[in-house]
Design a protein around this motif. Structure first.
Motif, PDB file in Angstrom:
ATOM      1  N   ASN A 210       0.807  -1.232   0.000  1.00  0.00           N
ATOM      2  CA  ASN A 210       0.000   0.000   0.000  1.00  0.00           C
ATOM      3  C   ASN A 210       0.835   1.275   0.000  1.00  0.00           C
ATOM      4  O   ASN A 210       0.325   2.353   0.301  1.00  0.00           O
ATOM      5  N   GLY A 211       2.104   1.164  -0.353  1.00  0.00           N
ATOM      6  CA  GLY A 211       2.959   2.342  -0.431  1.00  0.00           C
ATOM      7  C   GLY A 211       4.416   1.930  -0.365  1.00  0.00           C
ATOM      8  O   GLY A 211       4.725   0.797   0.027  1.00  0.00           O
ATOM      9  N   VAL A 212       5.289   2.841  -0.764  1.00  0.00           N
ATOM     10  CA  VAL A 212       6.738   2.567  -0.712  1.00  0.00           C
ATOM     11  C   VAL A 212       7.360   3.554   0.270  1.00  0.00           C
ATOM     12  O   VAL A 212       7.257   4.774   0.078  1.00  0.00           O
ATOM     13  N   LEU A 213       7.987   3.037   1.323  1.00  0.00           N
ATOM     14  CA  LEU A 213       8.638   3.917   2.311  1.00  0.00           C
ATOM     15  C   LEU A 213       9.892   4.504   1.674  1.00  0.00           C
ATOM     16  O   LEU A 213      10.743   3.760   1.161  1.00  0.00           O
ATOM     17  N   TYR A 424      -1.457  -8.753  10.181  1.00  0.00           N
ATOM     18  CA  TYR A 424      -2.543  -8.009   9.529  1.00  0.00           C
ATOM     19  C   TYR A 424      -3.416  -7.411  10.626  1.00  0.00           C
ATOM     20  O   TYR A 424      -3.731  -8.078  11.609  1.00  0.00           O
ATOM     21  N   ARG A 425      -3.805  -6.168  10.461  1.00  0.00           N
ATOM     22  CA  ARG A 425      -4.537  -5.492  11.527  1.00  0.00           C
ATOM     23  C   ARG A 425      -6.033  -5.785  11.429  1.00  0.00           C
ATOM     24  O   ARG A 425      -6.646  -5.612  10.378  1.00  0.00           O
ATOM     25  N   ALA A 426      -6.588  -6.181  12.580  1.00  0.00           N
ATOM     26  CA  ALA A 426      -8.018  -6.515  12.620  1.00  0.00           C
ATOM     27  C   ALA A 426      -8.880  -5.296  12.287  1.00  0.00           C
ATOM     28  O   ALA A 426     -10.023  -5.444  11.841  1.00  0.00           O
ATOM     29  N   LEU A 431      -5.648  -2.296   4.832  1.00  0.00           N
ATOM     30  CA  LEU A 431      -6.543  -2.421   3.669  1.00  0.00           C
ATOM     31  C   LEU A 431      -7.087  -1.054   3.248  1.00  0.00           C
ATOM     32  O   LEU A 431      -7.097  -0.709   2.059  1.00  0.00           O
ATOM     33  N   ARG A 432      -7.514  -0.253   4.240  1.00  0.00           N
ATOM     34  CA  ARG A 432      -8.033   1.095   3.918  1.00  0.00           C
ATOM     35  C   ARG A 432      -6.962   1.918   3.221  1.00  0.00           C
ATOM     36  O   ARG A 432      -7.239   2.660   2.280  1.00  0.00           O
ATOM     37  N   SER A 450      -7.725  -9.509   1.024  1.00  0.00           N
ATOM     38  CA  SER A 450      -9.013  -8.851   1.262  1.00  0.00           C
ATOM     39  C   SER A 450      -9.231  -7.652   0.338  1.00  0.00           C
ATOM     40  O   SER A 450     -10.342  -7.143   0.254  1.00  0.00           O
ATOM     41  N   PHE A 451      -8.202  -7.208  -0.370  1.00  0.00           N
ATOM     42  CA  PHE A 451      -8.343  -6.070  -1.284  1.00  0.00           C
ATOM     43  C   PHE A 451      -9.085  -6.506  -2.545  1.00  0.00           C
ATOM     44  O   PHE A 451      -8.755  -7.515  -3.155  1.00  0.00           O
TER      45      PHE A 451
END
Ligand SMILES: Cc1cc2nc3c(=O)[nH]c(=O)nc-3n(C[C@H](O)[C@H](O)[C@H](O)COP(=O)(O)OP(=O)(O)OC[C@H]3O[C@@H](n4cnc5c(N)ncnc54)[C@H](O)[C@@H]3O)c2cc1C
Length: 458
Positions: A210-213, A424-426, A431-432, A450-451
């Motif tokens: 979901n992104g590149v640090l 994975y965060r509950a 995902l958001r 889930s995405f």
């Protein structure tokens, strides 16, 4: 167009984007190597991921180049899989849908260590180098994986969880260890976004989905003079009891508290001298000024101290952390390729009962390797990376189900997607963030189950 014609076209586009052909790699053997990590640790993942590879590797040197590559990828709808040092062990950085491997190893600058102990760095910086530099100015890493020398800071945040130091400071997600980072997004117009405080949890341990640090602020802790100690005990129960008493008592200043039941110590061939035939082994990093007291307590508890020597940074030889955390599994696999592993969290209260139940059901198919760690509530628990004899995937799943049914937490290292692999965060925060930052699903596709791309794509 053939696959290689596609790769050629992609490579030509990327050379135009970064203006340097030497940092766009297409040789098949090189692309294959940089498309893989330690996925082969898992006998389940090995056959699934061996033939997966990216098409082209690109090596940016700064955040602007990362943005330029992501902009190109977004326009052409090409998958991008970010790579640090490739030491992950569930194929986190193995591209499932080809495309670009974004190798950040050249973005390795340590910008600063602030007076209050925060390292500001690029993602490709090696953790071992950071530990060395930090210790020169009175600080050190709060926690690090046993792959310290090779692994990158960005890869640790992207795919790791904790390690040496976690018994005192918890994992990466605890106690504001990760202060902030800048993230490059895969939006229609890729951009850099600063995530601070709680917002780091949206991206932390999301496997680059979901992104590149591109820039990281990591909290350090004051450096301590450490001594590495090994103590042999007649039984696992004795070794565990002693180690537990050191781990849970805040009066001890420790960085590592590990216990191995026999025959795990027999796998450590380079340090045979610290091992005693048939005995369990405890391995501890203790503040040097507490060493004398520790040795007295160890001997009073029935232990034989087999080694004690100073830790002087990542180049120390022998570096006993090389036998702990997930390195233990590596030594087991070297001794017998039929071994694999699980990642567990036992109950601090009922662990002895849990050990007994697993032994009764699985005998020596499971060998106990305990790593004490502090959780986010400040409680020290017996984490574990048991060595497991691989019989079949079904048997492995039976062991995982049994663990879970008796209250043992399991992060399954034999799956290649985030949700079952443990962090994975509950609350679905990762995902958001993916829906927001990567609506086309181009970042490390296939790793966040889930995405649903169709629900959010343009
Ligand atoms: C022998 C052995 C022992 C290990 N011991 C431990 C341990 O003690 N503790 C532990 O936590 N792990 C451990 N690991 C796993 C791994 O070594 C660590 O998690 C390590 O920190 C990964 O760093 P890396 O640079 O190799 O990351 P990579 O393997 O290159 O990447 C890991 C994940 O992060 C993503 N990623 C990489 N860079 C970025 C970035 N800049 N932005 C966004 N995403 C990014 C990748 O896409 C990938 O999904 C071990 C592995 C092995 C093989």
């Amino acid at each position: 167009m053939s696959g290689s014609a596609n790769a050629d076209k992609l490579a030509a586009g990327l050379v135009e984007v970064i203006g340097d052909a030497t940092r766009v790699l297409t040789a098949p053997a090189v692309v294959d190597r940089l498309s893989h990590d330690f996925y082969w640790y898992s006998p389940v993942l090995r056959p699934i991921l061996t033939n997966k590879t990216g098409d082209v590797v690109v090596q940016p040197v700064n955040a602007n180049e990362v943005l330029a590559v992501l902009t190109y990828a977004r326009r052409h709808e090409v998958a991008v899989t970010t790579r640090g040092a490739g030491t992950g062990n569930y194929g986190q950085c193995v591209p499932l849908e080809g495309g670009i491997v974004l190798d950040l190893s050249l973005m390795d600058r340590l910008e600063e260590i602030t007076e209050d102990g925060v390292a500001v760095c690029m993602p490709g910086l090696r953790l071992g180098l950071l530990e060395t530099e930090a210790r020169k100015v009175g600080w050190e890493l709060r926690c690090y994986p046993s792959t310290l020398v090779k692994a990158s800071v960005g890869g640790f945040l992207g795919g790791g969880s904790g390690g040496i130091g976690s018994v005192a400071h918890g994992g990466l997600r605890d106690f504001d260890t990760v202060r902030a980072f800048e993230v490059a997004t895969m939006e229609e117009e890729p951009r850099l976004v600063l995530h601070e405080g709680n917002a780091v949890h949206e991206i932390l341990h999301a496997w680059g989905t979901n992104g590149v640090l591109t820039r990281i602020w990591l909290s350090l802790t004051p450096a301590v003079e450490w001594t590495q100690v090994t103590i042999a005990f007649d039984t696992f129960d004795e070794a565990f009891g002693f180690a537990e008493s050191v781990a849970v008592d805040a009066a001890w200043t420790k960085r590592l508290v590990t216990v191995f039941e026999w025959p795990i110590p027999s796998f450590f061939s380079p340090v045979k001298n610290v091992v005693r035939e048939g005995k369990a082994l405890a391995l501890i990093m203790i503040a040097t000024d507490e060493l004398g007291e520790l040795l007295l307590v160890a001997e009073a508890s029935g232990g034989e101290v087999t080694f004690a020597a100073a830790y002087d940074g990542p180049r120390t030889q022998p570096l006993l952390s090389d036998y702990t955390w997930n390195h233990t599994t590596l030594w087991a696999m070297k001794a017998d390729p039929a071994y694999t592993y699980l990642q567990c969290g036992f109950s601090p209260v009922d662990c002895r009962e849990q050990f007994a139940k697993l032994r009764a059901k699985f005998g020596e198919e499971i060998l106990f390797h305990i790593e004490f760690m502090k959780n986010g509530e400040g409680i020290v628990i017996p984490g574990a990376i048991p060595v497991v004899r691989f019989v079949s995937e079904e048997r492995l799943n039976e062991m995982i189900d049994t663990c879970r049914s008796i209250g043992v937490f399991v992060a399954n290292p034999h799956v290649n997607y985030l949700e079952d692999a443990g962090r994975y965060r509950a609350d679905n925060a990762q995902l958001r963030a993916k829906e927001k930052y990567d609506p086309m699903g181009l970042l490390n596709p296939g790793k966040m189950m889930s995405f649903r791309k169709a629900a959010v794509a343009k």
